[in-house]
Design an enzyme around this catalytic site. Structure first.
Site, PDB file in Angstrom:
ATOM      1  N   HIS A 209      -3.789  -7.751  -6.772  1.00  0.00           N
ATOM      2  CA  HIS A 209      -2.462  -7.332  -6.976  1.00  0.00           C
ATOM      3  C   HIS A 209      -2.343  -7.040  -8.633  1.00  0.00           C
ATOM      4  CE1 HIS A 209      -0.512  -8.117  -2.934  1.00  0.00           C
ATOM      5  NE2 HIS A 209      -1.845  -9.062  -2.702  1.00  0.00           N
ATOM      6  N   CYS A 240       3.702 -10.497  -1.978  1.00  0.00           N
ATOM      7  CA  CYS A 240       3.453 -11.489  -0.735  1.00  0.00           C
ATOM      8  C   CYS A 240       4.584 -12.255  -0.919  1.00  0.00           C
ATOM      9  CB  CYS A 240       2.124 -12.592  -1.204  1.00  0.00           C
ATOM     10  SG  CYS A 240       1.953 -13.793   0.059  1.00  0.00           S
TER      11      CYS A 240
HETATM   12  P1  HMG Z   1       4.082 -22.393  12.591  1.00  0.00           P
HETATM   13  O1  HMG Z   1       5.395 -22.481  12.518  1.00  0.00           O
HETATM   14  O2  HMG Z   1       3.354 -23.574  11.975  1.00  0.00           O
HETATM   15  O3  HMG Z   1       3.424 -21.960  13.985  1.00  0.00           O
HETATM   16  O4  HMG Z   1       3.486 -20.990  11.863  1.00  0.00           O
HETATM   17  P2  HMG Z   1       3.689 -22.601  15.508  1.00  0.00           P
HETATM   18  O5  HMG Z   1       2.298 -22.504  16.143  1.00  0.00           O
HETATM   19  O6  HMG Z   1       4.238 -23.981  15.498  1.00  0.00           O
HETATM   20  O7  HMG Z   1       4.702 -21.560  16.050  1.00  0.00           O
HETATM   21  C1  HMG Z   1       5.946 -21.566  15.654  1.00  0.00           C
HETATM   22  C2  HMG Z   1       6.665 -20.197  16.175  1.00  0.00           C
HETATM   23  O8  HMG Z   1       6.101 -18.925  15.904  1.00  0.00           O
HETATM   24  C3  HMG Z   1       6.608 -20.187  17.963  1.00  0.00           C
HETATM   25  O9  HMG Z   1       7.721 -19.390  18.477  1.00  0.00           O
HETATM   26  C4  HMG Z   1       5.367 -19.457  18.055  1.00  0.00           C
HETATM   27  O10 HMG Z   1       5.277 -18.922  19.394  1.00  0.00           O
HETATM   28  C5  HMG Z   1       5.621 -18.536  17.263  1.00  0.00           C
HETATM   29  P3  HMG Z   1       8.956 -20.112  19.014  1.00  0.00           P
HETATM   30  O11 HMG Z   1       8.228 -21.292  20.035  1.00  0.00           O
HETATM   31  O12 HMG Z   1       9.518 -21.203  17.783  1.00  0.00           O
HETATM   32  O13 HMG Z   1       9.870 -19.187  19.546  1.00  0.00           O
HETATM   33  N1  HMG Z   1       4.233 -17.708  16.700  1.00  0.00           N
HETATM   34  C6  HMG Z   1       3.786 -16.413  16.594  1.00  0.00           C
HETATM   35  N2  HMG Z   1       4.620 -15.266  16.746  1.00  0.00           N
HETATM   36  C7  HMG Z   1       3.966 -14.317  16.734  1.00  0.00           C
HETATM   37  N3  HMG Z   1       2.832 -13.838  16.320  1.00  0.00           N
HETATM   38  C8  HMG Z   1       2.201 -15.211  15.948  1.00  0.00           C
HETATM   39  C9  HMG Z   1       2.756 -16.238  15.979  1.00  0.00           C
HETATM   40  N4  HMG Z   1       2.193 -17.622  15.906  1.00  0.00           N
HETATM   41  C10 HMG Z   1       3.177 -18.430  16.377  1.00  0.00           C
HETATM   42  N5  HMG Z   1       0.884 -14.677  15.688  1.00  0.00           N
HETATM   43  C11 HMG Z   1       1.982 -19.206  11.528  1.00  0.00           C
HETATM   44  C12 HMG Z   1       2.237 -20.743  11.534  1.00  0.00           C
HETATM   45  C13 HMG Z   1       0.752 -18.934  10.907  1.00  0.00           C
HETATM   46  C14 HMG Z   1       2.384 -18.553  12.857  1.00  0.00           C
HETATM   47  C15 HMG Z   1       3.140 -18.866  10.332  1.00  0.00           C
HETATM   48  O14 HMG Z   1       3.105 -19.860   9.221  1.00  0.00           O
HETATM   49  C16 HMG Z   1       2.887 -17.565   9.818  1.00  0.00           C
HETATM   50  O15 HMG Z   1       3.126 -16.620  10.836  1.00  0.00           O
HETATM   51  N6  HMG Z   1       2.580 -17.245   8.657  1.00  0.00           N
HETATM   52  C17 HMG Z   1       2.379 -15.681   8.158  1.00  0.00           C
HETATM   53  C18 HMG Z   1       2.461 -15.650   6.764  1.00  0.00           C
HETATM   54  C19 HMG Z   1       2.100 -14.234   6.337  1.00  0.00           C
HETATM   55  O16 HMG Z   1       2.387 -13.318   7.156  1.00  0.00           O
HETATM   56  N7  HMG Z   1       2.189 -14.106   4.959  1.00  0.00           N
HETATM   57  C20 HMG Z   1       1.898 -12.821   4.562  1.00  0.00           C
HETATM   58  C21 HMG Z   1       0.413 -12.393   5.060  1.00  0.00           C
HETATM   59  S1  HMG Z   1      -0.844 -13.224   3.792  1.00  0.00           S
HETATM   60  C22 HMG Z   1      -1.081 -12.168   2.335  1.00  0.00           C
HETATM   61  O17 HMG Z   1      -0.267 -11.079   2.133  1.00  0.00           O
HETATM   62  C23 HMG Z   1      -2.067 -12.279   1.387  1.00  0.00           C
HETATM   63  C24 HMG Z   1      -3.122 -11.212   1.879  1.00  0.00           C
HETATM   64  O18 HMG Z   1      -2.775  -9.930   1.484  1.00  0.00           O
HETATM   65  C25 HMG Z   1      -4.404 -11.347   0.480  1.00  0.00           C
HETATM   66  C26 HMG Z   1      -3.718 -11.867  -0.859  1.00  0.00           C
HETATM   67  O19 HMG Z   1      -3.124 -10.901  -1.389  1.00  0.00           O
HETATM   68  O20 HMG Z   1      -4.298 -12.906  -1.377  1.00  0.00           O
HETATM   69  C27 HMG Z   1      -3.862 -11.309   2.774  1.00  0.00           C
HETATM   70 MG    MG Z   2      -2.458  -9.137  -0.559  1.00  0.00          MG
END
Ligand code: HMG
Ligand code: MG
Length: 303
Positions: A209, A240
């Site tokens: 970034h 992010c």
């Molecule tokens: P959580 O709340 O701990 O998960 O989140 P959970 O398992 O308890 O589930 C909670 C709810 O989410 C449930 O739904 C699940 O079904 C649903 P509810 O029963 O409440 O209606 N759920 C999902 N829905 C859709 N798709 C899924 C999914 N998993 C669970 N895959 C979790 C844990 C990982 C899901 C959450 O924290 C999350 O989605 N985080 C994503 C954060 C994110 O996307 N950040 C940005 C990307 S990373 C980045 O940008 C860095 C990168 O570019 C590299 C860099 O730059 O360093 C890659």
């Molecule tokens: Mg990134």
């Protein structure tokens, strides 16, 4: 076979870029962005993310985006997936490849995916098994490799061990993410040296970034260390949601210009890419984050 001077560009704009935009785009516009990137010669495009829509609402329509993309032979359309549920959704959407994402800092791991680093690896295991059975390649990301917004400095040996764990688990490549863009070239080079002690450099990608304007210099330093895969985002889109203040990814146009100038092959048409960057910036009603695209648009003479 790829030429020795080929550098693979891994385009993350439709995912890392758009996940951070305040006004979400329609799936039609997102798919058009992916199609334009593919037409410009990008062969690896992270086209969406199957994460919780409560956590990142901007990516909630990724399944529709995947349906609308016009698939181009030889182009890999990949998706970010934090767990087995995400993997299953990505598979249903016919993603060619998926990526898991871990962090080198405990606090960032908690903030971004709501679990510790160790727990995140446990969550990836069933995903890795399913992907192996389906023959779907899995990429691994590590965030905060050169600094964490919550914990500050990060030990390169910690990054190296985590990268080795992701490779041991079955990731074909690990992308080292300077999530908040604090790195400088010497630190970036030292990081690659440390990680290369445990993981073949051919399996490393870099993901900068550009918050502090150091990304191009850092990429150059990593190329000198033998890295041959670079992540970037058209028009420098990105950030992010869980790293407040983090700037966009390095602009793909700027990376292509650097690589061409250094004699590397990328397969990317810089003019088409630059047009694509201007188009998406117009859709988002913001200026392009690419210096090269700005210069080309102003007809500034190229050497
Ligand atoms: P959580 O709340 O701990 O998960 O989140 P959970 O398992 O308890 O589930 C909670 C709810 O989410 C449930 O739904 C699940 O079904 C649903 P509810 O029963 O409440 O209606 N759920 C999902 N829905 C859709 N798709 C899924 C999914 N998993 C669970 N895959 C979790 C844990 C990982 C899901 C959450 O924290 C999350 O989605 N985080 C994503 C954060 C994110 O996307 N950040 C940005 C990307 S990373 C980045 O940008 C860095 C990168 O570019 C590299 C860099 O730059 O360093 C890659
Ligand atoms: Mg990134």
């Amino acid at each position: 076979m790829e030429q020795a001077n080929f550098v693979r560009i891994f385009e993350v704009g439709p995912r890392d870029g758009l996940q951070n935009e305040k006004n979400p785009l329609t799936p039609q516009l997102k798919a058009e962005l992916v199609n334009r990137l593919a037409a410009a010669g990008l062969r690896h495009i992270e086209s969406g993310s199957f994460v919780s829509p409560k956590w990142v609402p901007q990516m909630a329509n990724s399944d529709e985006v995947f349906q609308l993309i016009e698939r181009r032979g030889g182009t890999i359309y990949s998706a970010l997936t934090p767990n087995l549920k995400g993997y299953q959704l990505a598979r249903a959407a016919q993603a060619d490849e998926v990526a898991v994402f871990a962090a080198a800092s405990e606090t960032f791991s908690q903030k971004n995916i709501n679990c510790s680093i160790e727990e995140s690896l446990d969550r990836f295991r069933p995903l890795m098994e399913a992907a192996q059975q389906d023959g779907i390649p899995v990429r691994g990301y590590i965030s905060c490799v050169l600094g964490c917004p919550y914990e500050g400095a990060v030990d390169p040996s910690r990054v190296a061990e985590l990268a080795a764990s992701l490779i041991a688990m079955g990731c074909y490549e690990v992308s080292l993410g300077d999530t908040i863009g604090v790195g400088t070239p010497n630190k970036a080079a030292r990081l690659i040296q440390a990680v290369s002690g445990l993981v073949d450099t051919k399996r490393l990608a870099v993901h900068f970034h550009d918050t502090y304007g150091q990304a191009i210099a850092n990429i150059y330093a990593c190329l000198e260390e033998g890295v041959r895969c670079v992540d970037s985002s058209v028009a420098g889109l990105g950030g992010c949601p869980y790293a407040p203040g983090a700037g966009g990814n390095v602009a793909t146009e700027d990376v292509v210009y650097l690589l061409q100038g250094c004699g590397y092959e990328t397969g990317v048409d810089l003019n088409l890419l630059s047009e694509c960057g201007h188009w998406i910036s117009l859709q988002l009603n913001r200026p392009t984050g690419s210096k090269v695209a700005t210069a080309l648009n102003g007809q500034c003479a190229r050497q």
